[in-house]
Enzyme design. Sequence first.
Site, short mmCIF file in Angstrom:
data_model
loop_
_atom_site.label_atom_id
_atom_site.label_comp_id
_atom_site.label_asym_id
_atom_site.label_seq_id
_atom_site.Cartn_x
_atom_site.Cartn_y
_atom_site.Cartn_z
N ASP A 61 0.87 -1.17 0.00
CA ASP A 61 0.00 0.00 0.00
C ASP A 61 0.91 1.22 0.00
O ASP A 61 1.57 1.50 1.01
CB ASP A 61 -0.89 -0.02 1.24
CG ASP A 61 -1.80 1.20 1.35
OD1 ASP A 61 -1.70 2.10 0.47
OD2 ASP A 61 -2.59 1.27 2.30
N ASN A 88 2.64 2.50 -10.73
CA ASN A 88 1.38 2.67 -11.45
C ASN A 88 0.23 3.09 -10.54
O ASN A 88 -0.72 3.71 -11.01
CB ASN A 88 1.03 1.35 -12.15
CG ASN A 88 -0.41 1.32 -12.62
OD1 ASN A 88 -0.77 1.95 -13.61
ND2 ASN A 88 -1.26 0.60 -11.89
N LYS A 94 -13.85 11.31 -9.71
CA LYS A 94 -14.70 11.42 -10.90
C LYS A 94 -15.09 12.89 -11.09
O LYS A 94 -15.18 13.66 -10.12
CB LYS A 94 -15.97 10.59 -10.72
CG LYS A 94 -15.69 9.10 -10.54
CD LYS A 94 -15.47 8.42 -11.88
CE LYS A 94 -15.35 6.92 -11.75
NZ LYS A 94 -13.99 6.42 -11.86
N ALA A 191 -6.74 19.02 -9.41
CA ALA A 191 -5.88 18.34 -8.44
C ALA A 191 -5.14 17.18 -9.11
O ALA A 191 -3.94 16.97 -8.88
CB ALA A 191 -6.70 17.84 -7.27
N TYR A 192 -5.86 16.43 -9.95
CA TYR A 192 -5.24 15.30 -10.64
C TYR A 192 -4.10 15.79 -11.53
O TYR A 192 -2.99 15.23 -11.53
CB TYR A 192 -6.29 14.55 -11.48
CG TYR A 192 -5.73 13.34 -12.19
CD1 TYR A 192 -5.51 12.15 -11.51
CD2 TYR A 192 -5.44 13.39 -13.56
CE1 TYR A 192 -5.00 11.03 -12.17
CE2 TYR A 192 -4.94 12.27 -14.22
CZ TYR A 192 -4.72 11.10 -13.52
OH TYR A 192 -4.21 10.00 -14.17
N VAL A 194 -2.31 18.58 -11.31
CA VAL A 194 -1.16 19.05 -10.52
C VAL A 194 -0.38 17.86 -9.95
O VAL A 194 0.85 17.85 -9.95
CB VAL A 194 -1.60 20.01 -9.40
CG1 VAL A 194 -0.45 20.31 -8.44
CG2 VAL A 194 -2.12 21.32 -10.00
N LYS A 196 0.02 14.96 -11.22
CA LYS A 196 0.78 14.31 -12.28
C LYS A 196 1.89 15.23 -12.83
O LYS A 196 2.94 14.74 -13.25
CB LYS A 196 -0.15 13.85 -13.40
CG LYS A 196 -1.11 12.72 -12.98
CD LYS A 196 -0.36 11.46 -12.52
CE LYS A 196 -1.28 10.26 -12.36
NZ LYS A 196 -0.58 9.02 -11.99
N THR A 231 -10.89 2.25 -18.05
CA THR A 231 -10.66 1.71 -16.71
C THR A 231 -11.74 2.24 -15.78
O THR A 231 -12.50 3.14 -16.16
CB THR A 231 -9.29 2.16 -16.14
OG1 THR A 231 -9.28 3.60 -16.08
CG2 THR A 231 -8.13 1.68 -17.00
#
Length: 275
Positions: A61, A88, A94, A191-192, A194, A196, A231
């Site tokens: 984890d 990964n 969402k 947020a996603y 930033v 990445k 996915t």
Amino acid sequence: MATKVVIVTGGNKGIGLAIVRALCKQYQGDVYLTARDVGRGEEAVKFLSSEGLKPIFHQLDINDVNSITTAAGFFKQKYGGVDVLINNAGIAFKVADTAPFSVQAEVTLKTNFFATRDMLTHFLPLIKAGGRIVNVSSFVSARTLNQCSPALQQRFRSEDITEEELVGLMEQFVEKAKKGEHKDAGWPETAYGVSKTGLTTLTMIQARRLSKERPKDGILCNACCPGWVRTDMAGSKAPKSPDEGAITPVYLALLPAGATDPHGKFVSDKEVQPW
């Protein structure tokens, strides 16, 4: 000859599972499917076993430093280190999620940036000569970079940004997001994205460090975009299958012995992308 070993985080579904599948077919060595949930991880191993493949499960984890250090100790003791690490594991809220942006910022960066950094902190010293590190980022990281203020863009692109400075910037984004001040501070509303952008930049910093500290070891460290893949995270409308999404991460994991590039790059569809 010591048995070679590859580790895939977040390997129980989606792109992670597809990466494990491809490596089981192509990699000469032990392939570890890791996941935080033992039940789901073992279920995934069973699923691939039914296809005639032989991945091995290990609990990991990335949000739990104890889990990371336990796994690192296991691989050091059993294999004397690690040949290939594929980071990964990641999360995304969402689009329709009603969680406030402040929460999304903190939770998303916690996993996608800070936990992945913890993985690298503990596993980089274990990477063997000729090793490969692949951080699964996203095309969103480049798009987000271009939405940042010119000052932030300059830092993310600079050759001299340190890991400490980058961590400070990621912490600043979370703090500003909590106060609703992120836009005023030059950050975009993602947020996603930033998280990445941070991961891709971290990859480049780590690659420069490897070149400086272990110049003879031939380790290659890259970030990649798997593409828009069907996915649980990206939804059913995406054009690529998980197996297609695995192609670039697997390509980077299996760069031939003696290869000197790509290294410290952002790669999509097997091609180095501008940053």
